[in-house]
Design a protein around this motif. Sequence first.
Motif, PDB file in Angstrom:
ATOM      1  N   SER A 222      44.320  71.935  66.052  1.00 26.41           N
ATOM      2  CA  SER A 222      43.404  72.345  65.068  1.00 26.41           C
ATOM      3  C   SER A 222      42.321  73.062  65.914  1.00 26.41           C
ATOM      4  O   SER A 222      42.383  72.958  67.049  1.00 26.41           O
ATOM      5  CB  SER A 222      42.604  71.646  64.389  1.00 26.41           C
ATOM      6  OG  SER A 222      41.843  70.427  64.862  1.00 26.41           O
ATOM      7  N   ASP A 223      41.285  73.898  65.351  1.00 23.65           N
ATOM      8  CA  ASP A 223      40.255  74.438  66.271  1.00 23.65           C
ATOM      9  C   ASP A 223      39.089  73.716  66.381  1.00 23.65           C
ATOM     10  O   ASP A 223      37.755  74.099  66.438  1.00 23.65           O
ATOM     11  CB  ASP A 223      40.065  75.716  65.733  1.00 23.65           C
ATOM     12  CG  ASP A 223      39.497  75.883  64.346  1.00 23.65           C
ATOM     13  OD1 ASP A 223      39.524  74.762  63.620  1.00 23.65           O
ATOM     14  OD2 ASP A 223      38.984  76.890  63.768  1.00 23.65           O
ATOM     15  N   MET A 224      39.050  72.349  65.655  1.00 24.71           N
ATOM     16  CA  MET A 224      38.026  71.570  65.730  1.00 24.71           C
ATOM     17  C   MET A 224      37.589  70.993  67.217  1.00 24.71           C
ATOM     18  O   MET A 224      38.304  71.162  68.113  1.00 24.71           O
ATOM     19  CB  MET A 224      38.377  70.080  65.077  1.00 24.71           C
ATOM     20  CG  MET A 224      38.515  70.178  63.541  1.00 24.71           C
ATOM     21  SD  MET A 224      38.967  68.624  62.935  1.00 24.71           S
ATOM     22  CE  MET A 224      39.180  68.937  61.245  1.00 24.71           C
ATOM     23  N   LEU A 225      36.406  70.637  67.462  1.00 24.57           N
ATOM     24  CA  LEU A 225      35.810  70.193  68.496  1.00 24.57           C
ATOM     25  C   LEU A 225      35.801  68.583  68.560  1.00 24.57           C
ATOM     26  O   LEU A 225      35.401  67.929  67.538  1.00 24.57           O
ATOM     27  CB  LEU A 225      34.324  70.499  68.801  1.00 24.57           C
ATOM     28  CG  LEU A 225      33.566  70.012  70.139  1.00 24.57           C
ATOM     29  CD1 LEU A 225      34.261  70.912  71.109  1.00 24.57           C
ATOM     30  CD2 LEU A 225      32.328  70.192  70.078  1.00 24.57           C
ATOM     31  N   GLN A 236      39.040  71.202  72.577  1.00 24.20           N
ATOM     32  CA  GLN A 236      39.194  72.324  71.579  1.00 24.20           C
ATOM     33  C   GLN A 236      40.409  73.159  71.894  1.00 24.20           C
ATOM     34  O   GLN A 236      40.302  73.899  72.803  1.00 24.20           O
ATOM     35  CB  GLN A 236      37.986  72.907  71.364  1.00 24.20           C
ATOM     36  CG  GLN A 236      37.796  73.696  70.031  1.00 24.20           C
ATOM     37  CD  GLN A 236      38.362  75.055  70.020  1.00 24.20           C
ATOM     38  OE1 GLN A 236      37.898  75.987  71.132  1.00 24.20           O
ATOM     39  NE2 GLN A 236      39.162  75.496  69.197  1.00 24.20           N
ATOM     40  N   PRO A 315      28.481  73.065  67.894  1.00 23.17           N
ATOM     41  CA  PRO A 315      29.776  73.422  68.351  1.00 23.17           C
ATOM     42  C   PRO A 315      29.700  75.135  68.072  1.00 23.17           C
ATOM     43  O   PRO A 315      29.266  75.358  67.121  1.00 23.17           O
ATOM     44  CB  PRO A 315      30.931  72.761  67.494  1.00 23.17           C
ATOM     45  CG  PRO A 315      30.165  72.252  66.162  1.00 23.17           C
ATOM     46  CD  PRO A 315      28.677  72.173  66.635  1.00 23.17           C
ATOM     47  N   GLY A 317      30.931  78.875  66.952  1.00 20.69           N
ATOM     48  CA  GLY A 317      31.782  79.255  65.756  1.00 20.69           C
ATOM     49  C   GLY A 317      31.768  78.389  64.625  1.00 20.69           C
ATOM     50  O   GLY A 317      32.816  78.448  63.624  1.00 20.69           O
ATOM     51  N   ASN A 318      30.776  77.356  64.316  1.00 23.76           N
ATOM     52  CA  ASN A 318      30.599  76.717  63.156  1.00 23.76           C
ATOM     53  C   ASN A 318      31.913  75.753  62.787  1.00 23.76           C
ATOM     54  O   ASN A 318      32.267  75.444  62.064  1.00 23.76           O
ATOM     55  CB  ASN A 318      30.371  77.636  61.918  1.00 23.76           C
ATOM     56  CG  ASN A 318      29.065  78.354  62.077  1.00 23.76           C
ATOM     57  OD1 ASN A 318      28.036  77.797  62.567  1.00 23.76           O
ATOM     58  ND2 ASN A 318      29.202  79.544  61.447  1.00 23.76           N
ATOM     59  N   ARG A 319      32.450  75.281  64.213  1.00 28.27           N
ATOM     60  CA  ARG A 319      33.519  74.430  63.978  1.00 28.27           C
ATOM     61  C   ARG A 319      33.087  73.110  63.598  1.00 28.27           C
ATOM     62  O   ARG A 319      32.039  72.595  63.632  1.00 28.27           O
ATOM     63  CB  ARG A 319      34.362  74.425  65.363  1.00 28.27           C
ATOM     64  CG  ARG A 319      35.037  75.573  65.726  1.00 28.27           C
ATOM     65  CD  ARG A 319      35.796  75.281  67.017  1.00 28.27           C
ATOM     66  NE  ARG A 319      36.340  76.533  67.807  1.00 28.27           N
ATOM     67  CZ  ARG A 319      35.744  77.287  68.662  1.00 28.27           C
ATOM     68  NH1 ARG A 319      34.491  76.815  69.168  1.00 28.27           N
ATOM     69  NH2 ARG A 319      36.105  78.476  69.090  1.00 28.27           N
ATOM     70  N   ASP A 320      34.360  72.409  62.824  1.00 30.38           N
ATOM     71  CA  ASP A 320      34.044  70.994  62.995  1.00 30.38           C
ATOM     72  C   ASP A 320      33.722  70.082  64.013  1.00 30.38           C
ATOM     73  O   ASP A 320      34.422  70.617  64.924  1.00 30.38           O
ATOM     74  CB  ASP A 320      34.855  70.184  61.745  1.00 30.38           C
ATOM     75  CG  ASP A 320      34.787  70.724  60.231  1.00 30.38           C
ATOM     76  OD1 ASP A 320      33.808  71.325  60.096  1.00 30.38           O
ATOM     77  OD2 ASP A 320      35.792  71.011  59.673  1.00 30.38           O
TER      78      ASP A 320
END
Length: 406
Positions: A222-225, A236, A315, A317-320
């Motif tokens: 996924s693109d989560m941090l 990430q 994080p 890009g407003n990532r979770d």
Amino acid sequence: MDSLISAAAQALAAGDPLGALNRVALRDDPPALALRGIAMARLGDVIRAKVLLRQAARGFGPKAAMARARCAVAEAEIALAARDLSWPTKTLAEARTTLEQHGDRTNAAYARSLEIRRMVLVGQLDEAERGLADLDPSPLHPAARTIYELIVAGLALRRLQTKAARSALERASRTAHRTRSPELHAEIERAATTLSAPAARLTRDGEDHLLQLDEVEALFRSDMLILDACRLSIRQGSQIVPLARRPVLFALARRLVEKSPDGVPRTELIAHAFRGKDADESHRARLRVEIGRLRHLLRGLAEVNATKDGFALRPGGNRDVVVLAPPVEDENASVLACLADGEAWSSSGLAVALGESQRTVQRALESLASSGKVQSFGRGRAQRWTCTVVTEFATALLLPAWSSLD
């Protein structure tokens, strides 16, 4: 080769070490000594097995290069089973070269598989992958082929490639049916249980969830941090920032991630990362330096901004942002993860596998023994350690994987 030696070799190949000993127990010629050594290893007497194999190698003499090489491969196999990871790998490589030169493709392939298995045990995953890519397993007999598939599965588990691991275990199970080795069946079953056991604990928005290995694999895609408290890194996607050798930075990052997007007061960060009871000016100065280093490492992944009384992590890009931790956190979790394979380890073997000093490992073992989690038998260099309780969670994320992170 006389009839008794041939019958003893066939008994060993069929998984009957006692039958092999019945045929050669009273003989002291080199072939008989070698077979006796292998049989004693199968019965668990590792020390006697090593002595017999070395006597056999000396007895063969310098002209019997292939026989001596086979003894070296057998001794390497015993060393790996006893988790003696300090056994000289150069000797095994030389034996493999000799076997290849004499056209013994079966034992040469098995020697190479032993080299690769050691690489996996000590976390040299990139080297192990290259070795597997170059190894042709077709000459291997069923038992050795089963071990080969277990190596493939073990490497896939360390890489979090659960589909590949499951396929390798299925192949190992089919091949093991052609042998009569309960040890191989037990190892396959032990490896298979890791695919359905809890592997990690995910913390997100203050809530915890247990994940299996395939769920962790999906999370990493996924693109989560992700702050990975199992392998002490921040990641990430394909970007990984290893922090295993930078404990202060990891402690700061974890507290910032746990509180993100809110800020963390300076006094809390200092107490958590520096173990300081009272924050003075020197602590604050050191905190500014360490935060600067963390900003540099996380460039492109997240920002660490100053707040009125501390710092906050946001994080890109407003990532979770989530925390991935072991199901049960223990400062000696990596030692327990190694012992969870069911084998008896020496402290020196654990030190090689974990990349730690032997004294550090010994202190960890003493701490675990005082809490009843491990036990030892033997003394001195013969002392071995085992896990007293069955681990109820997968250990793949806690095992060493230096090549993939550092």
